[in-house]
Scaffold this motif. Structure first.
Motif, PDB file in Angstrom:
ATOM      1  N   UNK A  44     -22.344 -65.117  10.573  1.00 29.64           N
ATOM      2  CA  UNK A  44     -21.070 -64.442  10.314  1.00 29.64           C
ATOM      3  C   UNK A  44     -19.987 -64.944  11.274  1.00 29.64           C
ATOM      4  N   UNK A  45     -20.300 -64.983  12.568  1.00 32.14           N
ATOM      5  CA  UNK A  45     -19.310 -65.404  13.561  1.00 32.14           C
ATOM      6  C   UNK A  45     -18.876 -66.848  13.342  1.00 32.14           C
ATOM      7  N   UNK A  46     -19.807 -67.707  12.981  1.00 38.20           N
ATOM      8  CA  UNK A  46     -19.486 -69.109  12.725  1.00 38.20           C
ATOM      9  C   UNK A  46     -18.632 -69.288  11.478  1.00 38.20           C
ATOM     10  N   UNK A  47     -18.659 -68.326  10.568  1.00 33.34           N
ATOM     11  CA  UNK A  47     -17.863 -68.428   9.348  1.00 33.34           C
ATOM     12  C   UNK A  47     -16.430 -67.944   9.551  1.00 33.34           C
ATOM     13  N   UNK A  48     -16.168 -67.281  10.664  1.00 32.72           N
ATOM     14  CA  UNK A  48     -14.829 -66.759  10.945  1.00 32.72           C
ATOM     15  C   UNK A  48     -13.942 -67.871  11.492  1.00 32.72           C
ATOM     16  N   UNK A  49     -12.796 -68.031  10.898  1.00 33.96           N
ATOM     17  CA  UNK A  49     -11.908 -69.123  11.275  1.00 33.96           C
ATOM     18  C   UNK A  49     -11.158 -68.862  12.578  1.00 33.96           C
ATOM     19  N   UNK A  50     -10.651 -67.655  12.754  1.00 29.78           N
ATOM     20  CA  UNK A  50      -9.802 -67.381  13.911  1.00 29.78           C
ATOM     21  C   UNK A  50     -10.427 -66.334  14.817  1.00 29.78           C
ATOM     22  N   UNK A  51     -10.554 -65.121  14.327  1.00 31.83           N
ATOM     23  CA  UNK A  51     -11.034 -64.011  15.136  1.00 31.83           C
ATOM     24  C   UNK A  51     -12.501 -63.750  14.843  1.00 31.83           C
ATOM     25  N   UNK A  52     -13.286 -63.662  15.891  1.00 30.88           N
ATOM     26  CA  UNK A  52     -14.696 -63.325  15.707  1.00 30.88           C
ATOM     27  C   UNK A  52     -14.821 -61.817  15.845  1.00 30.88           C
ATOM     28  N   UNK A  53     -15.006 -61.160  14.695  1.00 29.59           N
ATOM     29  CA  UNK A  53     -15.005 -59.710  14.637  1.00 29.59           C
ATOM     30  C   UNK A  53     -16.332 -59.191  14.107  1.00 29.59           C
ATOM     31  N   UNK A  54     -16.644 -57.954  14.499  1.00 26.10           N
ATOM     32  CA  UNK A  54     -17.813 -57.275  13.961  1.00 26.10           C
ATOM     33  C   UNK A  54     -17.601 -57.095  12.457  1.00 26.10           C
ATOM     34  N   UNK A  55     -18.594 -57.425  11.637  1.00 21.36           N
ATOM     35  CA  UNK A  55     -18.418 -57.266  10.195  1.00 21.36           C
ATOM     36  C   UNK A  55     -18.348 -55.805   9.743  1.00 21.36           C
ATOM     37  N   UNK A  56     -18.747 -54.878  10.592  1.00 19.62           N
ATOM     38  CA  UNK A  56     -18.731 -53.464  10.226  1.00 19.62           C
ATOM     39  C   UNK A  56     -17.416 -52.782  10.590  1.00 19.62           C
ATOM     40  N   UNK A  57     -16.943 -52.969  11.842  1.00 21.58           N
ATOM     41  CA  UNK A  57     -15.770 -52.214  12.304  1.00 21.58           C
ATOM     42  C   UNK A  57     -14.559 -53.098  12.595  1.00 21.58           C
ATOM     43  N   UNK A  58     -14.731 -54.401  12.518  1.00 17.40           N
ATOM     44  CA  UNK A  58     -13.654 -55.380  12.726  1.00 17.40           C
ATOM     45  C   UNK A  58     -13.108 -55.424  14.157  1.00 17.40           C
ATOM     46  N   UNK A  59     -13.842 -54.831  15.112  1.00 16.26           N
ATOM     47  CA  UNK A  59     -13.461 -55.004  16.512  1.00 16.26           C
ATOM     48  C   UNK A  59     -13.864 -56.407  16.936  1.00 16.26           C
ATOM     49  N   UNK A  60     -13.215 -56.918  17.984  1.00 16.02           N
ATOM     50  CA  UNK A  60     -13.598 -58.226  18.496  1.00 16.02           C
ATOM     51  C   UNK A  60     -15.079 -58.182  18.872  1.00 16.02           C
ATOM     52  N   UNK A  61     -15.848 -59.177  18.403  1.00 19.66           N
ATOM     53  CA  UNK A  61     -17.284 -59.179  18.666  1.00 19.66           C
ATOM     54  C   UNK A  61     -17.568 -59.671  20.076  1.00 19.66           C
ATOM     55  N   UNK A  62     -18.292 -58.857  20.817  1.00 12.32           N
ATOM     56  CA  UNK A  62     -18.807 -59.239  22.132  1.00 12.32           C
ATOM     57  C   UNK A  62     -20.229 -58.727  22.200  1.00 12.32           C
ATOM     58  N   UNK A  63     -21.146 -59.607  22.617  1.00 15.69           N
ATOM     59  CA  UNK A  63     -22.533 -59.196  22.741  1.00 15.69           C
ATOM     60  C   UNK A  63     -22.662 -58.173  23.869  1.00 15.69           C
ATOM     61  N   UNK A  64     -23.442 -57.145  23.631  1.00 14.66           N
ATOM     62  CA  UNK A  64     -23.692 -56.128  24.652  1.00 14.66           C
ATOM     63  C   UNK A  64     -24.665 -56.712  25.662  1.00 14.66           C
ATOM     64  N   UNK A  65     -24.370 -56.535  26.918  1.00 14.14           N
ATOM     65  CA  UNK A  65     -25.247 -57.091  27.968  1.00 14.14           C
ATOM     66  C   UNK A  65     -26.249 -56.094  28.447  1.00 14.14           C
TER      67      UNK A  65
END
Length: 57
Positions: free
Chosen positions: A36-57
């Motif tokens: 999903x993230x690789x298919x996003x052209x500009x913003x890498x967003x969560x596919x569910x809530x559209x927030x910027x995707x960041x992996x939880x540490x």
């Protein structure tokens, strides 16, 4: 897909198909979110809530 199964890229569930969480608390199969993230052209967003995707540490 159910989390107790595996993603479409895997043949069998297990360590090759781990779950990953985002800081937004959504969880995905690793292969699915990376695809999903690789298919996003500009913003890498969560596919569910559209927030910027960041992996939880």
């Amino acid at each position: 897909m159910p989390f107790d199964g595996c993603c479409p890229d895997c043949k069998i569930p297990g360590d090759d198909c781990p779950l990953v969480w985002g800081q937004c608390s959504h969880v995905f199969h690793m292969h699915c979110i990376l695809k999903w993230l690789n298919s996003q052209q500009v913003h890498q967003q969560c596919p569910m809530c559209r927030q910027e995707w960041k992996f939880k540490e």
